[in-house]
Scaffold this active site. Structure first.
Site, PDB file in Angstrom:
ATOM      1  N   GLU A   1      10.725  32.936   6.765  1.00 14.15           N
ATOM      2  CA  GLU A   1      11.489  33.453   7.904  1.00 14.15           C
ATOM      3  C   GLU A   1      12.403  32.427   8.582  1.00 14.15           C
ATOM      4  O   GLU A   1      13.443  32.810   9.143  1.00 14.15           O
ATOM      5  CB  GLU A   1      10.528  34.050   8.938  1.00 14.15           C
ATOM      6  CG  GLU A   1       9.904  35.367   8.518  1.00 14.15           C
ATOM      7  CD  GLU A   1       8.763  35.207   7.521  1.00 14.15           C
ATOM      8  OE1 GLU A   1       8.315  36.222   6.968  1.00 14.15           O
ATOM      9  OE2 GLU A   1       8.327  34.062   7.288  1.00 14.15           O
TER      10      GLU A   1
ATOM     11  N   ASP B   1       5.711  35.859  10.936  1.00 12.81           N
ATOM     12  CA  ASP B   1       5.066  36.883  11.754  1.00 12.81           C
ATOM     13  C   ASP B   1       4.000  37.579  10.917  1.00 12.81           C
ATOM     14  O   ASP B   1       3.345  36.952  10.131  1.00 12.81           O
ATOM     15  CB  ASP B   1       6.113  37.858  12.323  1.00 12.81           C
ATOM     16  CG  ASP B   1       6.851  38.649  11.248  1.00 12.81           C
ATOM     17  OD1 ASP B   1       6.976  38.161  10.104  1.00 12.81           O
ATOM     18  OD2 ASP B   1       7.313  39.766  11.553  1.00 12.81           O
TER      19      ASP B   1
END
Length: 358
Positions: free
Chosen positions: A145, A153
């Site tokens: 990410e 996440d």
């Protein structure tokens, strides 16, 4: 991949069905590497509900259709479009996905997942929270990410913070893909089974007694498991712990620069190519996760941080460079670590007005 060819599965982007005492869930969007959408998350939840209530089902198997991988993550193009439009679809998806991650972690029946090929982002969410996590010769696992202006996440801050030593810090900051041995070493998977043996293992799972539990599933997995090919983490563990143990990204980068190691040079270069804002937010989230009592606390914190990411330039720039224009040349703003101060990082830790679990 369909390991149980005699099972009749129903559905569209998520197929599900039963063979013997095994409930099967198959992600079925191979053209986009089984990227998750809100309807897919909802369909997974419905299948888990159905299997949990069925006394004839002993365990659940999660796999992905296609040759390339289990799941490349969430459908980030939809995130991009939703964030631009401000229509709330991105938040709706994340809320449902994070709750699914928590559900998988506490599922009442053994949850087996074949982590073949690309298993990244949301693909880690549907696998590494499970009870029986199987990697194979093709596994490429990552939380990438920071390369799209986001942060790890799907409860990954909980997983990364509990990886041995500083392995999770390296994984979260660099976003580099790792293979089977390193996934096991970092605690993201349990056993290595050669790809050629997965169909046989799947068939054996269908023969479990209906009242079987985790021990019986583990016995079948152990019978199929082999030693994993050698990875990088064991050999470089001392260096990783030495360099990634600091609490600022600048200190980590300086420590890596001081090492006379091709591995250190490579991971430093990978890290510094990522969004400076994402790097600092990620490190802060990982350190906060170390002090957290459970997965749900970390998911709650991650969900709150997503409210801020949708207002952050790097999120849109990272997705533009990765999948819209595909020039692989994001222009981060701010462009340097020293320009990312507390005034940028702190808003990511503001509690969400609509919590996930309370």
């Amino acid at each position: 991949m369909r390991y149980l060819t005699t099972t009749e599965l129903t559905g569209e982007d998520v197929l599900s069905g039963r063979q013997g005492s095994l409930g099967v869930i198959l992600l079925n969007r191979p053209r986009v590497l089984n990227s998750l959408s809100l309807p897919m998350v909802q369909a997974i939840g419905e299948a888990l509900d159905r299997f949990e209530k069925d006394p004839a089902i002993a365990a659940v198997l999660m796999t992905g259709e296609g040759e390339r991988g289990l799941c490349a993550g969430g459908d980030i193009r939809t995130f991009y479009e939703s964030g631009k439009a401000g229509d709330g679809r991105a938040a709706d998806f994340l809320r449902a996905e994070y709750r699914m991650n928590a559900r998988i972690a506490t599922y009442s029946k053994p949850y087996v997942v074949f982590m073949e090929g690309i298993t990244m982002g949301g693909g880690v969410g549907v696998s590494s929270h499970g009870s029986h996590r199987i990697v194979t010769d093709t596994t490429k696992l990552a939380m990438p990410e920071t390369g799209i202006g986001f942060f790890p996440d799907i409860g990954a801050t909980w997983l990364l913070a509990r990886a041995p030593g500083e392995l999770g810090t390296l994984m979260g900051l660099t976003g580099e893909a790792i293979g089977a041995a390193d996934a096991i070493e970092a605690g993201f998977a349990d056993r290595f089974v050669p790809a050629s043996a997965l169909a046989t293992l799947a068939e054996s799972l269908t023969t479990l007694p209906a009242n079987a539990g985790p021990a019986e599933v583990s016995a079948l997995v152990e019978a199929a498991a082999k030693p994993a090919p050698v990875g990088e983490f064991v050999e470089n563990r001392a260096l990783i712990d030495r360099c990634f143990g600091f609490d600022t990204v600048e200190q980590i980068a300086a420590a890596l620069a001081a090492e006379e190691s091709a591995f250190a040079t490579r991971v430093r270069s990978a890290m510094l190519a990522k969004s400076p804002t994402s790097l600092k937010v990620t490190l802060a989230l990982l350190r906060a996760a170390r002090r957290s009592p459970d997965l749900e606390t970390c998911l709650e914190r991650e969900f709150a941080a997503t409210a801020q990411i949708l207002h952050t330039p790097d999120f849109y720039e990272g997705i533009r460079a990765a999948i819209i224009d595909k020039d692989r040349n994001p222009r981060w703003s701010p462009a340097s670590l020293d320009a990312v101060g507390p005034q940028i990082v702190e808003p990511f830790f503001k509690p969400h007005p609509q919590p996930l679990f309370s």
